[in-house]
Scaffold this active site. Structure first.
Site, mmCIF file in Angstrom:
data_model
loop_
_atom_site.group_PDB
_atom_site.id
_atom_site.type_symbol
_atom_site.label_atom_id
_atom_site.label_comp_id
_atom_site.label_asym_id
_atom_site.label_seq_id
_atom_site.Cartn_x
_atom_site.Cartn_y
_atom_site.Cartn_z
ATOM 1 N N ASP A 129 14.849 42.672 67.958
ATOM 2 C CA ASP A 129 15.001 41.578 66.985
ATOM 3 C C ASP A 129 16.458 41.529 66.524
ATOM 4 O O ASP A 129 17.170 42.534 66.583
ATOM 5 C CB ASP A 129 14.127 41.842 65.753
ATOM 6 C CG ASP A 129 12.668 41.471 65.989
ATOM 7 O OD1 ASP A 129 12.344 40.901 67.042
ATOM 8 O OD2 ASP A 129 11.857 41.756 65.086
ATOM 9 N N ARG B 186 15.624 35.745 73.715
ATOM 10 C CA ARG B 186 14.867 34.922 72.760
ATOM 11 C C ARG B 186 15.867 34.140 71.911
ATOM 12 O O ARG B 186 16.759 34.725 71.302
ATOM 13 C CB ARG B 186 14.026 35.823 71.855
ATOM 14 C CG ARG B 186 13.311 35.040 70.756
ATOM 15 C CD ARG B 186 12.778 35.950 69.651
ATOM 16 N NE ARG B 186 11.830 36.914 70.131
ATOM 17 C CZ ARG B 186 11.521 38.034 69.468
ATOM 18 N NH1 ARG B 186 12.101 38.311 68.320
ATOM 19 N NH2 ARG B 186 10.654 38.883 69.962
HETATM 20 C C1 LIG Z 1 8.798 34.592 68.131
HETATM 21 C C2 LIG Z 1 9.827 34.501 67.055
HETATM 22 C C3 LIG Z 1 10.682 35.555 66.860
HETATM 23 C C4 LIG Z 1 11.681 35.487 65.887
HETATM 24 N N1 LIG Z 1 12.594 36.505 65.781
HETATM 25 C C5 LIG Z 1 13.624 36.374 64.899
HETATM 26 C C6 LIG Z 1 14.664 37.335 64.845
HETATM 27 O O1 LIG Z 1 14.686 38.343 65.576
HETATM 28 N N2 LIG Z 1 15.681 37.122 63.955
HETATM 29 C C7 LIG Z 1 15.705 36.028 63.135
HETATM 30 O O2 LIG Z 1 16.678 35.863 62.376
HETATM 31 N N3 LIG Z 1 14.720 35.113 63.165
HETATM 32 C C8 LIG Z 1 13.679 35.261 64.018
HETATM 33 N N4 LIG Z 1 12.699 34.301 64.041
HETATM 34 C C9 LIG Z 1 12.608 33.276 62.955
HETATM 35 C C10 LIG Z 1 13.422 32.057 63.279
HETATM 36 O O3 LIG Z 1 14.793 32.377 63.221
HETATM 37 C C11 LIG Z 1 13.147 30.919 62.271
HETATM 38 O O4 LIG Z 1 13.464 31.357 60.991
HETATM 39 C C12 LIG Z 1 11.728 30.413 62.286
HETATM 40 O O5 LIG Z 1 11.170 30.432 63.568
HETATM 41 C C13 LIG Z 1 11.641 28.954 61.761
HETATM 42 O O6 LIG Z 1 12.404 28.117 62.580
HETATM 43 P P1 LIG Z 1 11.800 27.005 63.580
HETATM 44 O O7 LIG Z 1 12.580 27.059 64.834
HETATM 45 O O8 LIG Z 1 10.353 27.226 63.742
HETATM 46 O O9 LIG Z 1 12.156 25.625 62.939
HETATM 47 P P2 LIG Z 1 11.953 25.000 61.499
HETATM 48 O O10 LIG Z 1 12.781 23.775 61.531
HETATM 49 O O11 LIG Z 1 12.203 26.008 60.428
HETATM 50 O O12 LIG Z 1 10.415 24.633 61.478
HETATM 51 C C14 LIG Z 1 9.835 23.651 62.318
HETATM 52 C C15 LIG Z 1 8.385 23.437 61.927
HETATM 53 O O13 LIG Z 1 7.645 24.638 62.133
HETATM 54 C C16 LIG Z 1 6.711 24.846 61.093
HETATM 55 N N5 LIG Z 1 7.100 26.072 60.340
HETATM 56 C C17 LIG Z 1 8.266 26.752 60.451
HETATM 57 N N6 LIG Z 1 8.271 27.853 59.657
HETATM 58 C C18 LIG Z 1 7.077 27.834 59.013
HETATM 59 C C19 LIG Z 1 6.479 28.708 58.070
HETATM 60 N N7 LIG Z 1 7.099 29.819 57.638
HETATM 61 N N8 LIG Z 1 5.230 28.412 57.621
HETATM 62 C C20 LIG Z 1 4.574 27.323 58.073
HETATM 63 N N9 LIG Z 1 5.099 26.451 58.986
HETATM 64 C C21 LIG Z 1 6.315 26.708 59.449
HETATM 65 C C22 LIG Z 1 6.771 23.615 60.236
HETATM 66 O O14 LIG Z 1 5.851 22.703 60.749
HETATM 67 C C23 LIG Z 1 8.186 23.130 60.452
HETATM 68 O O15 LIG Z 1 8.353 21.772 60.178
HETATM 69 C C24 LIG Z 1 11.734 34.337 65.057
HETATM 70 C C25 LIG Z 1 10.886 33.264 65.262
HETATM 71 C C26 LIG Z 1 9.938 33.327 66.255
HETATM 72 C C27 LIG Z 1 9.053 32.143 66.480
#
Ligand SMILES: Cc1cc2nc3c(=O)[nH]c(=O)nc-3n(C[C@H](O)[C@H](O)[C@H](O)COP(=O)(O)OP(=O)(O)OC[C@H]3O[C@@H](n4cnc5c(N)ncnc54)[C@H](O)[C@@H]3O)c2cc1C
Length: 311
Positions: free
Chosen positions: A137, A187
């Site tokens: 991560d 990722r």
């Molecule tokens: C498999 C995976 C691994 C990850 N690993 C890391 C990592 O190592 N380091 C790191 O900094 N970040 C990590 N993240 C988190 C990532 O950086 C984002 O903060 C998170 O995924 C929200 O961004 P988004 O791309 O989904 O887009 P966004 O624009 O935030 O969300 C898009 C849509 O997704 C849905 N959504 C998003 N978040 C939520 C929530 N919390 N609750 C409910 N609905 C939601 C909503 O419908 C929203 O409109 C990871 C995410 C995933 C999916």
């Protein structure tokens, strides 16, 4: 809404009083169990089994960060080894890999780079013996260089180890170019920490544009892109880029978090895509939960209601 509340929420999450109040919530309370299936290995394996039965793949994160001494780091390594044994015993290791935060296995301790590399090697060896892989991560930007350096060392012995890059960092497009080589699992996520504008894009649209630029590099490259986003636009663009570059299903994958857009996870899997669900488990769910709430202030009302009804 997002821009206004995200930073204060992340800042509030560092208050000990808030932490004390929130961690009194039982894991079974709706807002916690939505994102974290439980505290034990048993819970983690149970959640994995359910997802695998729905044709999903899994990556498991034993929750724990800000490790303060070597014994805590050792306990985290032991938890991963126990998890990998349990996945093997349940016949699930082929479908489930593990995600590891270097801060949880000693990165911030004195001589932390050596310590977390040794610890990560032990987890990578156990994962390989189980027939699966590890992804490191990515945490806040002060650790990016050190985490990528540790990844480089690990990959000499365990080239299957996955990296995470965060599109909100200005440096990430260049990091994507450096990592878009053969056998490189990357990722791509947007990024979940509170970062200054000197190193990160802070405007949502700028972050999305960066995500797309990074996706283009990874999809055009020789590696294995792991598209970690719930954003329907990013998912559509990733699919279109995969088609444009003649990538067959299985030469990239989608990843989403446990409890978020579960229907979309199943829809993509039914359409023949590889989809992996990130499943966090363990007693230290606080930091993880607060990052999820900061991403989605719409959950705040539900969260406050859980807090009040637990009193
Ligand atoms: C498999 C995976 C691994 C990850 N690993 C890391 C990592 O190592 N380091 C790191 O900094 N970040 C990590 N993240 C988190 C990532 O950086 C984002 O903060 C998170 O995924 C929200 O961004 P988004 O791309 O989904 O887009 P966004 O624009 O935030 O969300 C898009 C849509 O997704 C849905 N959504 C998003 N978040 C939520 C929530 N919390 N609750 C409910 N609905 C939601 C909503 O419908 C929203 O409109 C990871 C995410 C995933 C999916």
């Amino acid at each position: 809404m997002w821009g206004v509340l995200r930073e204060p929420l992340l800042a509030l999450s560092r208050s000990e009083t808030v932490k004390d109040l929130v961690t009194r919530l039982p894991i079974s309370s709706g807002i916690v169990s939505r994102y974290v299936p439980g505290e034990s290995v048993h819970d983690a394996v149970g959640a994995t089994r359910g997802l695998v039965e729905d044709d999903l793949h899994v990556t498991l994160d034993h929750l724990g960060e800000d490790t303060l001494d070597e014994s805590q780091a050792e306990a985290t390594v032991a938890a991963y080894l126990e998890l990998l044994d349990a996945l093997t015993a349940a016949g699930l290791a082929r479908h489930a890999e593990v995600s590891v935060k270097l801060s949880a296995i000693g990165q911030a301790l004195p001589d932390g780079d050596r310590l977390c590399l040794d610890n990560a090697r032990r987890i990578c060896r156990a994962a390989r013996n189980a027939g699966t892989t590890v992804t490191l991560d990515m945490e806040d930007h002060t650790t990016t260089d050190r985490t990528l350096a540790t990844l480089g060392e690990l990959r000499k012995d365990f080239p299957e180890t996955g990296a995470v890059l965060q599109a909100y960092l200005r440096r990430t497009e260049a990091d994507c170019r450096a990592l878009a080589h053969e056998d490189s699992r990357v990722r791509l996520c947007k990024g979940a920490y509170s970062e200054p504008s000197t190193v990160a894009f802070t405007d949502r649209h700028e972050i999305d544009k960066s995500y797309v630029r990074c996706l283009k590099v990874l999809m055009a490259g020789q590696g294995y892109p792991m598209v970690a986003s719930h954003d329907p636009r990013m998912i559509r663009i990733a699919s279109a880029l995969a088609t444009r570059h003649g990538r067959a299903a299985g030469t990239y994958e989608f990843q989403m978090l446990y409890g978020i857009r579960a229907d979309e996870q199943r829809r993509l899997a039914a359409a023949g895509e590889t989809v992996r669900v990130y499943v966090p488990y363990g007693a230290q769910w606080y930091g993880y939960l607060m990052r999820r709430l900061a991403e989605r202030p719409a959950n705040l009302r539900f969260f406050l209601r859980s807090l009040l009804s637990s009193k």
